[in-house]
Design a protein around this motif. Structure first.
Motif, PDB file in Angstrom:
ATOM      1  N   HIS A 452       0.731  -1.214   0.094  1.00 24.00           N
ATOM      2  CA  HIS A 452      -0.081   0.060  -0.027  1.00 24.00           C
ATOM      3  C   HIS A 452       0.878   1.397   0.110  1.00 24.00           C
ATOM      4  O   HIS A 452       0.261   2.376  -0.070  1.00 24.00           O
ATOM      5  N   ILE A 453       2.187   1.058  -0.028  1.00 22.21           N
ATOM      6  CA  ILE A 453       3.090   2.248   0.152  1.00 22.21           C
ATOM      7  C   ILE A 453       2.928   2.997  -1.294  1.00 22.21           C
ATOM      8  O   ILE A 453       3.254   2.372  -2.290  1.00 22.21           O
ATOM      9  N   LYS A 454       2.934   4.378  -1.366  1.00 21.14           N
ATOM     10  CA  LYS A 454       2.881   4.916  -2.675  1.00 21.14           C
ATOM     11  C   LYS A 454       4.308   5.894  -2.812  1.00 21.14           C
ATOM     12  O   LYS A 454       4.742   5.786  -3.840  1.00 21.14           O
ATOM     13  N   SER A 455       4.526   6.483  -1.676  1.00 20.01           N
ATOM     14  CA  SER A 455       5.659   7.293  -1.644  1.00 20.01           C
ATOM     15  C   SER A 455       6.276   7.357  -0.270  1.00 20.01           C
ATOM     16  O   SER A 455       5.511   7.034   0.635  1.00 20.01           O
ATOM     17  N   LEU A 456       7.531   7.765  -0.374  1.00 24.90           N
ATOM     18  CA  LEU A 456       8.421   7.865   0.790  1.00 24.90           C
ATOM     19  C   LEU A 456       9.111   9.183   0.939  1.00 24.90           C
ATOM     20  O   LEU A 456       9.970   9.490  -0.307  1.00 24.90           O
ATOM     21  N   VAL A 472      10.096  11.677   8.799  1.00 25.03           N
ATOM     22  CA  VAL A 472       9.700  10.742   7.455  1.00 25.03           C
ATOM     23  C   VAL A 472       8.211  10.850   7.351  1.00 25.03           C
ATOM     24  O   VAL A 472       7.457  10.749   8.140  1.00 25.03           O
ATOM     25  N   PHE A 473       7.697  10.793   5.950  1.00 24.77           N
ATOM     26  CA  PHE A 473       6.378  10.333   5.711  1.00 24.77           C
ATOM     27  C   PHE A 473       6.289   9.479   4.838  1.00 24.77           C
ATOM     28  O   PHE A 473       6.584   9.392   3.675  1.00 24.77           O
ATOM     29  N   ILE A 474       5.582   8.433   5.100  1.00 26.91           N
ATOM     30  CA  ILE A 474       5.202   7.157   4.256  1.00 26.91           C
ATOM     31  C   ILE A 474       3.673   7.334   3.689  1.00 26.91           C
ATOM     32  O   ILE A 474       2.699   7.446   4.507  1.00 26.91           O
ATOM     33  N   ARG A 475       3.388   7.786   2.395  1.00 24.88           N
ATOM     34  CA  ARG A 475       2.151   7.828   1.836  1.00 24.88           C
ATOM     35  C   ARG A 475       1.694   6.594   1.441  1.00 24.88           C
ATOM     36  O   ARG A 475       2.421   5.803   0.787  1.00 24.88           O
ATOM     37  N   LEU A 476       0.463   6.378   2.044  1.00 25.05           N
ATOM     38  CA  LEU A 476      -0.162   5.076   1.820  1.00 25.05           C
ATOM     39  C   LEU A 476      -1.405   5.114   0.728  1.00 25.05           C
ATOM     40  O   LEU A 476      -2.129   6.072   0.750  1.00 25.05           O
ATOM     41  N   GLY A 477      -1.487   4.102  -0.195  1.00 24.62           N
ATOM     42  CA  GLY A 477      -2.781   4.170  -1.144  1.00 24.62           C
ATOM     43  C   GLY A 477      -3.966   3.839  -0.516  1.00 24.62           C
ATOM     44  O   GLY A 477      -4.115   3.177   0.732  1.00 24.62           O
TER      45      GLY A 477
END
Length: 481
Positions: A452-456, A472-477
């Motif tokens: 589900h990870i889209k970007s970091l 840190v930011f983990i963008r999830l779908g």
């Protein structure tokens, strides 16, 4: 959901409490694991444990009931075993549990872990929450948090790399901290998961250093919006000097960084530290430009990706550094000449050779481009091909800096900061897995979250009272898309 959720409280802590239960590396390592779970219904949690151990007794397990400092421990009667071909014995894992008052249920992989945990509660100078360096790190974390992680970086990296060094677990938590203690605070965001980090290194000066950037650097305007990997900021020389100092002693991590640099150095035949980093004291941006699969000679052998590197010409040292790169190219037998690319004049490093052709003229001159650079305004652009330079020159119309995906990836991070490391996980995944095969293992172990990870996005917030802060930011779908 059936056995634990009815009594599960609002707090849970998991920890690796020791790298080696018996502190004897000659017989291998057996780490100690502890799980402490808050209970909101002490009676139901005790009923759960009673049923849990009854089932194991019925299955033939020999149980041990031990009273330790007023706390009842229950565990299987595992014995130390001798490994085949070795004289040394090692402790075997044996699930153990304990109930501490009406507040916590403890689980561990060995009763020794539970005894140590009880000692830590009863002797405040032994537990982490009383450690001065832990309180110092927490004092720099500003955002609300739902969870907290504390990592002793040297021990973690040596453990992950399988280094058989002498364990230092005998020291109490409040002793002089070893190098690199990392505290991570986790925060929920409607688009994903954010983390604020505090890195404490006892050798760093106890000063406060404010980050210089309140927005993405202008150098990013030359990185196309489809770049899946980018790094940007200011004063690359200072960044590399600090990173080199921090990586000393961490063989596994340093090897990973050196491997990445070696591949770029081998392609450009440069010493990046001396020939590039030394003069980049202003803005910089590095971006990956994937090469279309059609350009690959075979599907099984992907074409090498292109790179674009943008450096601000901030002082005379930059002009001298660029001239030195041209001189190095000539020393390597490359021709340095000007080429007109649209309205822009660029300098190309080319290798000339003859190629036989079935024509009246059997020999034809062939030029293989090894690198290209061009001066645009106050920036110098470097690329690995003419096609990449063409994309970089046209990037101002659709640059990464104005891309919606990039903006969504960095938006939750604080400002000011030192710049960004950005990964479009979906687009860069295959490239990263080719470069670092270990990622395939991590991806498999991290399912379904990794899917589900889209970007970091990663950044640094400077140093506060000797503590290096970051985000840190983990963008999830599927979350706020």
């Amino acid at each position: 959901q059936r056995d634990i959720q009815p009594w599960l409280g609002q707090e849970i802590t998991a920890a690796v409490t020791t790298l080696d239960l018996d502190r004897d590396t000659d017989n291998g390592r057996q780490a100690g694991y502890l799980l402490a779970v808050a209970t909101k219904d002490p009676e139901r949690s005790r009923e759960f444990l009673q049923l849990f151990w009854q089932k194991r007794a019925l299955a033939g397990a020999d149980l041990v009931f031990e009273q330790y400092k007023g706390v009842k421990l229950i565990y299987g009667s595992g014995k130390a075993v001798t490994e085949v071909g070795k004289d040394a014995t090692r402790p075997t894992s044996s699930l153990a549990s304990a109930v501490v008052g009406d507040r916590f249920v403890l689980f561990a992989n060995h009763p020794k872990v539970l005894r140590d945990a009880i000692n830590n509660v009863q002797a405040p100078d032994l537990n982490l929450s009383s450690a001065t360096f832990y309180e110092q790190a927490l004092g720099t974390l500003e955002q609300p948090r739902i969870g907290l992680s504390f990592v002793n970086v040297p021990r973690l990296t040596s453990w992950a790399a399988g280094v058989r060094d002498r364990p230092a677990d005998a020291q109490p938590a409040t002793a002089q901290p070893p190098a690199q203690l990392l505290t991570i605070a986790l925060t929920l965001d409607q688009r994903g998961l954010a983390a604020e980090t505090a890195l404490l290194s006892p050798n760093d000066p106890p000063e406060t250093v404010s980050p210089p950037l309140s927005k993405p650097v202008g150098a990013l305007q030359y990185v196309p919006d489809f770049s899946p990997i980018s790094a940007s900021g200011s004063n690359l020389n200072q960044l590399w000097t600090g990173l080199s100092q921090q990586l000393k002693g961490y063989g596994a991590v340093a090897q990973l960084v050196d491997q990445s640099l070696a591949e770029l150095q081998d392609r450009w035949k440069l010493d990046l530290r001396d020939d590039v980093f030394d003069w980049v004291t202003g803005e910089y941006a590095l971006g990956l430009l994937p090469v279309a699969s059609a350009q690959s000679s075979a599907k099984s052998v992907p074409a090498p990706a292109d790179w674009v590197f943008v450096a601000q010409r901030s002082d005379p040292a930059a002009s001298e550094g660029i001239a030195r790169l041209d001189a190095i190219a000539q020393q390597q037998g490359l021709s340095v000449g000007s080429i007109q690319l649209g309205a822009q004049t660029v300098a190309a490093w080319t290798r000339l050779s003859t190629a036989a052709k079935p024509s009246s003229n059997p020999l034809a001159l062939q030029a293989q481009v090894q690198g290209v650079h061009a001066t645009v305004g106050n920036y110098e652009l470097f690329t690995t091909s003419l096609a990449a330079m063409d994309q970089a020159l046209k990037a101002m119309e659709h640059s990464l800096a104005t891309n919606d995906r990039f903006q969504a990836a960095i938006d939750p991070l604080l400002q000011p900061n030192d710049g960004y490391l950005y990964l479009d996980w979906i687009a860069s995944q295959s490239f990263l897995e080719r470069q670092f095969p270990l990622l395939k293992v991590i991806k498999l172990a991290g399912k379904p979250i990794v899917d589900h990870i889209k970007s970091l996005a990663i950044t640094s917030y400077g140093r506060q009272s000797g503590v290096q802060r970051g985000g840190v930011f983990i963008r999830l779908g599927g979350l706020g898309d």
